[in-house]
Design a protein around this motif. Structure first.
Motif, PDB file in Angstrom:
ATOM      1  N   GLY A   1       0.798  -1.221   0.000  1.00 36.35           N
ATOM      2  CA  GLY A   1       0.000   0.000   0.000  1.00 36.35           C
ATOM      3  C   GLY A   1       0.832   1.274   0.000  1.00 36.35           C
ATOM      4  N   GLN A   2       2.147   1.150  -0.072  1.00 38.85           N
ATOM      5  CA  GLN A   2       3.008   2.326  -0.126  1.00 38.85           C
ATOM      6  C   GLN A   2       3.014   2.865  -1.548  1.00 38.85           C
ATOM      7  OE1 GLN A   2       6.450   0.281   1.374  1.00 38.85           O
ATOM      8  NE2 GLN A   2       6.235   1.225   3.371  1.00 38.85           N
ATOM      9  N   ARG A   3       2.995   4.200  -1.677  1.00 43.80           N
ATOM     10  CA  ARG A   3       2.907   4.823  -2.986  1.00 43.80           C
ATOM     11  C   ARG A   3       4.184   5.600  -3.305  1.00 43.80           C
ATOM     12  NH1 ARG A   3      -2.403   7.946  -2.187  1.00 43.80           N
ATOM     13  NH2 ARG A   3      -1.509   8.100  -0.124  1.00 43.80           N
ATOM     14  N   TYR A   4       4.600   5.507  -4.564  1.00 40.14           N
ATOM     15  CA  TYR A   4       5.861   6.086  -5.008  1.00 40.14           C
ATOM     16  C   TYR A   4       5.667   6.845  -6.310  1.00 40.14           C
ATOM     17  CZ  TYR A   4       7.524   2.440  -1.857  1.00 40.14           C
ATOM     18  OH  TYR A   4       7.714   1.627  -0.770  1.00 40.14           O
ATOM     19  N   TRP A   5       6.589   7.742  -6.579  1.00 38.22           N
ATOM     20  CA  TRP A   5       6.633   8.477  -7.844  1.00 38.22           C
ATOM     21  C   TRP A   5       7.937   8.091  -8.519  1.00 38.22           C
ATOM     22  CZ3 TRP A   5       7.481  14.252  -9.105  1.00 38.22           C
ATOM     23  CH2 TRP A   5       6.676  14.627 -10.184  1.00 38.22           C
ATOM     24  N   ILE A   6       7.854   7.299  -9.586  1.00 40.53           N
ATOM     25  CA  ILE A   6       9.055   6.820 -10.267  1.00 40.53           C
ATOM     26  C   ILE A   6       9.023   7.290 -11.721  1.00 40.53           C
ATOM     27  CG2 ILE A   6       9.256   4.817  -8.733  1.00 40.53           C
ATOM     28  CD1 ILE A   6       8.165   3.065 -10.936  1.00 40.53           C
ATOM     29  N   PHE A   7      10.198   7.327 -12.338  1.00 38.54           N
ATOM     30  CA  PHE A   7      10.234   7.736 -13.738  1.00 38.54           C
ATOM     31  C   PHE A   7      11.330   7.018 -14.497  1.00 38.54           C
ATOM     32  CE2 PHE A   7      13.255  10.785 -11.899  1.00 38.54           C
ATOM     33  CZ  PHE A   7      14.271  10.834 -12.850  1.00 38.54           C
ATOM     34  N   ARG A   8      11.101   6.968 -15.813  1.00 45.06           N
ATOM     35  CA  ARG A   8      12.096   6.462 -16.750  1.00 45.06           C
ATOM     36  C   ARG A   8      12.646   7.669 -17.499  1.00 45.06           C
ATOM     37  NH1 ARG A   8       8.977   4.102 -20.317  1.00 45.06           N
ATOM     38  NH2 ARG A   8       9.134   5.860 -21.718  1.00 45.06           N
ATOM     39  N   SER A   9      13.953   7.717 -17.648  1.00 42.20           N
ATOM     40  CA  SER A   9      14.596   8.826 -18.333  1.00 42.20           C
ATOM     41  C   SER A   9      14.753   8.496 -19.822  1.00 42.20           C
ATOM     42  CB  SER A   9      15.962   9.102 -17.711  1.00 42.20           C
ATOM     43  OG  SER A   9      16.589  10.166 -18.351  1.00 42.20           O
ATOM     44  N   GLY A  10      14.147   9.300 -20.696  1.00 40.75           N
ATOM     45  CA  GLY A  10      14.321   9.167 -22.136  1.00 40.75           C
ATOM     46  C   GLY A  10      13.408   8.164 -22.809  1.00 40.75           C
ATOM     47  N   HIS A  11      13.571   8.045 -24.141  1.00 40.51           N
ATOM     48  CA  HIS A  11      12.785   7.140 -24.985  1.00 40.51           C
ATOM     49  C   HIS A  11      13.396   5.748 -25.028  1.00 40.51           C
ATOM     50  CE1 HIS A  11      10.012   9.950 -26.814  1.00 40.51           C
ATOM     51  NE2 HIS A  11      11.003  10.774 -27.066  1.00 40.51           N
ATOM     52  N   TYR A  12      12.551   4.752 -25.206  1.00 40.51           N
ATOM     53  CA  TYR A  12      13.043   3.438 -25.605  1.00 40.51           C
ATOM     54  C   TYR A  12      13.186   3.455 -27.116  1.00 40.51           C
ATOM     55  CZ  TYR A  12      12.564   0.871 -21.230  1.00 40.51           C
ATOM     56  OH  TYR A  12      12.736   0.401 -19.954  1.00 40.51           O
ATOM     57  N   GLY A  13      13.888   2.505 -27.670  1.00 36.99           N
ATOM     58  CA  GLY A  13      13.962   2.405 -29.123  1.00 36.99           C
ATOM     59  C   GLY A  13      15.365   2.480 -29.664  1.00 36.99           C
ATOM     60  N   ASP A  14      16.263   3.155 -28.958  1.00 34.38           N
ATOM     61  CA  ASP A  14      17.642   3.131 -29.428  1.00 34.38           C
ATOM     62  C   ASP A  14      18.379   2.015 -28.680  1.00 34.38           C
ATOM     63  OD1 ASP A  14      17.936   4.217 -26.923  1.00 34.38           O
ATOM     64  OD2 ASP A  14      18.538   6.191 -27.617  1.00 34.38           O
ATOM     65  N   ASP A  15      19.659   1.914 -28.878  1.00 36.76           N
ATOM     66  CA  ASP A  15      20.415   0.797 -28.304  1.00 36.76           C
ATOM     67  C   ASP A  15      20.783   0.986 -26.837  1.00 36.76           C
ATOM     68  OD1 ASP A  15      20.273  -0.500 -30.704  1.00 36.76           O
ATOM     69  OD2 ASP A  15      22.201   0.281 -31.433  1.00 36.76           O
ATOM     70  N   ARG A  16      20.554   2.171 -26.288  1.00 36.94           N
ATOM     71  CA  ARG A  16      20.931   2.421 -24.895  1.00 36.94           C
ATOM     72  C   ARG A  16      19.871   1.887 -23.936  1.00 36.94           C
ATOM     73  NH1 ARG A  16      22.166   8.641 -24.439  1.00 36.94           N
ATOM     74  NH2 ARG A  16      19.943   8.573 -24.799  1.00 36.94           N
ATOM     75  N   ALA A  17      20.335   1.342 -22.832  1.00 40.25           N
ATOM     76  CA  ALA A  17      19.407   0.903 -21.782  1.00 40.25           C
ATOM     77  C   ALA A  17      18.905   2.147 -21.046  1.00 40.25           C
ATOM     78  CB  ALA A  17      20.111  -0.033 -20.813  1.00 40.25           C
ATOM     79  N   ARG A  18      17.639   2.172 -20.714  1.00 37.29           N
ATOM     80  CA  ARG A  18      17.043   3.318 -20.035  1.00 37.29           C
ATOM     81  C   ARG A  18      17.075   3.109 -18.538  1.00 37.29           C
ATOM     82  NH1 ARG A  18      18.039   7.240 -22.914  1.00 37.29           N
ATOM     83  NH2 ARG A  18      17.591   6.799 -25.063  1.00 37.29           N
ATOM     84  N   GLN A  19      17.459   4.140 -17.827  1.00 42.30           N
ATOM     85  CA  GLN A  19      17.542   4.076 -16.372  1.00 42.30           C
ATOM     86  C   GLN A  19      16.232   4.552 -15.756  1.00 42.30           C
ATOM     87  OE1 GLN A  19      20.151   2.944 -14.295  1.00 42.30           O
ATOM     88  NE2 GLN A  19      18.517   3.166 -12.809  1.00 42.30           N
ATOM     89  N   TRP A  20      15.827   3.887 -14.682  1.00 44.77           N
ATOM     90  CA  TRP A  20      14.653   4.265 -13.910  1.00 44.77           C
ATOM     91  C   TRP A  20      15.110   4.878 -12.597  1.00 44.77           C
ATOM     92  CZ3 TRP A  20       9.356   3.407 -14.989  1.00 44.77           C
ATOM     93  CH2 TRP A  20       9.098   2.754 -16.187  1.00 44.77           C
ATOM     94  N   PHE A  21      14.255   5.763 -12.048  1.00 46.62           N
ATOM     95  CA  PHE A  21      14.584   6.457 -10.815  1.00 46.62           C
ATOM     96  C   PHE A  21      13.352   6.555  -9.914  1.00 46.62           C
ATOM     97  CE2 PHE A  21      17.461   8.014 -14.025  1.00 46.62           C
ATOM     98  CZ  PHE A  21      18.686   8.107 -13.376  1.00 46.62           C
ATOM     99  N   LEU A  22      13.594   6.583  -8.614  1.00 42.56           N
ATOM    100  CA  LEU A  22      12.571   6.902  -7.620  1.00 42.56           C
ATOM    101  C   LEU A  22      12.742   8.370  -7.286  1.00 42.56           C
ATOM    102  CD1 LEU A  22      10.394   6.019  -5.529  1.00 42.56           C
ATOM    103  CD2 LEU A  22      12.273   5.642  -3.955  1.00 42.56           C
ATOM    104  N   HIS A  23      11.651   9.138  -7.362  1.00 46.54           N
ATOM    105  CA  HIS A  23      11.773  10.576  -7.142  1.00 46.54           C
ATOM    106  C   HIS A  23      10.961  11.086  -5.965  1.00 46.54           C
ATOM    107  CE1 HIS A  23      12.300  14.694  -9.303  1.00 46.54           C
ATOM    108  NE2 HIS A  23      12.936  14.625  -8.165  1.00 46.54           N
ATOM    109  N   GLY A  24      10.005  10.295  -5.462  1.00 46.45           N
ATOM    110  CA  GLY A  24       9.229  10.796  -4.333  1.00 46.45           C
ATOM    111  C   GLY A  24       8.351   9.747  -3.702  1.00 46.45           C
ATOM    112  N   PHE A  25       7.826  10.096  -2.515  1.00 44.68           N
ATOM    113  CA  PHE A  25       6.953   9.222  -1.731  1.00 44.68           C
ATOM    114  C   PHE A  25       5.649   9.962  -1.457  1.00 44.68           C
ATOM    115  CE2 PHE A  25      11.354   8.393  -0.618  1.00 44.68           C
ATOM    116  CZ  PHE A  25      11.444   7.028  -0.754  1.00 44.68           C
ATOM    117  N   PHE A  26       4.551   9.243  -1.601  1.00 46.37           N
ATOM    118  CA  PHE A  26       3.238   9.804  -1.272  1.00 46.37           C
ATOM    119  C   PHE A  26       2.868   9.384   0.146  1.00 46.37           C
ATOM    120  CE2 PHE A  26       3.258   9.736  -5.846  1.00 46.37           C
ATOM    121  CZ  PHE A  26       2.595  10.908  -6.204  1.00 46.37           C
ATOM    122  N   ALA A  27       2.038  10.197   0.785  1.00 42.13           N
ATOM    123  CA  ALA A  27       1.624   9.895   2.159  1.00 42.13           C
ATOM    124  C   ALA A  27       0.690   8.707   2.193  1.00 42.13           C
ATOM    125  CB  ALA A  27       0.920  11.106   2.774  1.00 42.13           C
TER     126      ALA A  27
END
Length: 186
Positions: free
Chosen positions: A160-186
């Motif tokens: 039941g814990q809530r988070y704000w996460i994001f992926r940086s950039g587009h998929y589709g090229d040869d680079r692996a995309r990094q994910w990040f945790l950016h915040g916590f909801f109450a």
């Protein structure tokens, strides 16, 4: 009703406040400060004194909205209690109650690149995602700096814990995309 009468002392190690039923409230926090007496309320001054006067290093900050898209730049500290916000708070999208100063990298498993993740690992703990909303794309402010956009997801794990996460950039090229945790909801 009796919360004001509770006086925690030695022997109380954990206090849990449970709200079995809740109702929506107006998300505009500044409405709290607009009613009389507002910021000059003796009750508010007493609360701030109690929070900061215990010698625990507690510091109370007040933030105001700032005109930026990038979440780290969208708020700024208020100079005084009486300072008015230059722009209104945005309340059309969910934002975390605790935004990390800088996003922290996480490992994510997603079924298809643009789908919400199924699980993520943060500080050695695996969080299985039960609910997810998104993506909400936030573009980089090109006039400030260069780089990739972010696709944000509002997720809730099996506890039941809530988070704000994001992926940086587009998929589709040869680079692996990094994910990040950016915040916590109450």
């Amino acid at each position: 009703m009796k919360i004001s009468q509770i006086e925690p002392a030695l022997g109380i190690e954990l206090f849990i406040l449970e709200a079995p039923r809740i109702e929506d409230i107006d998300p505009v926090q500044e409405a709290l400060w607009e009613t009389a007496p507002g910021l000059s309320s003796p009750e508010l001054a007493e609360l701030l004194d109690r929070l900061t006067g215990k010698g625990t290093g507690c510091t109370v900050h007040r933030y105001l909205p700032d005109a930026h898209h990038w979440p780290e730049r969208s708020i700024r500290p208020a100079v005084s209690l009486s300072e008015k916000p230059p722009i209104p708070w945005t309340d059309d999208r969910p934002r975390p109650t605790r935004l990390l100063a800088s996003p922290e990298p996480i490992d994510v498993t997603a079924p298809i690149p643009d789908y919400p993740p199924m699980l993520f690992r943060y500080r050695g703990e695996v969080h299985s995602i039960k609910k997810a909303e998104g993506p909400e794309r936030i573009e980089r402010e090109w006039w400030v700096d260069s780089g990739e956009h972010r696709d944000y997801y509002y997720v809730e794990d099996h506890k039941g814990q809530r988070y704000w996460i994001f992926r940086s950039g587009h998929y589709g090229d040869d680079r692996a995309r990094q994910w990040f945790l950016h915040g916590f909801f109450a």
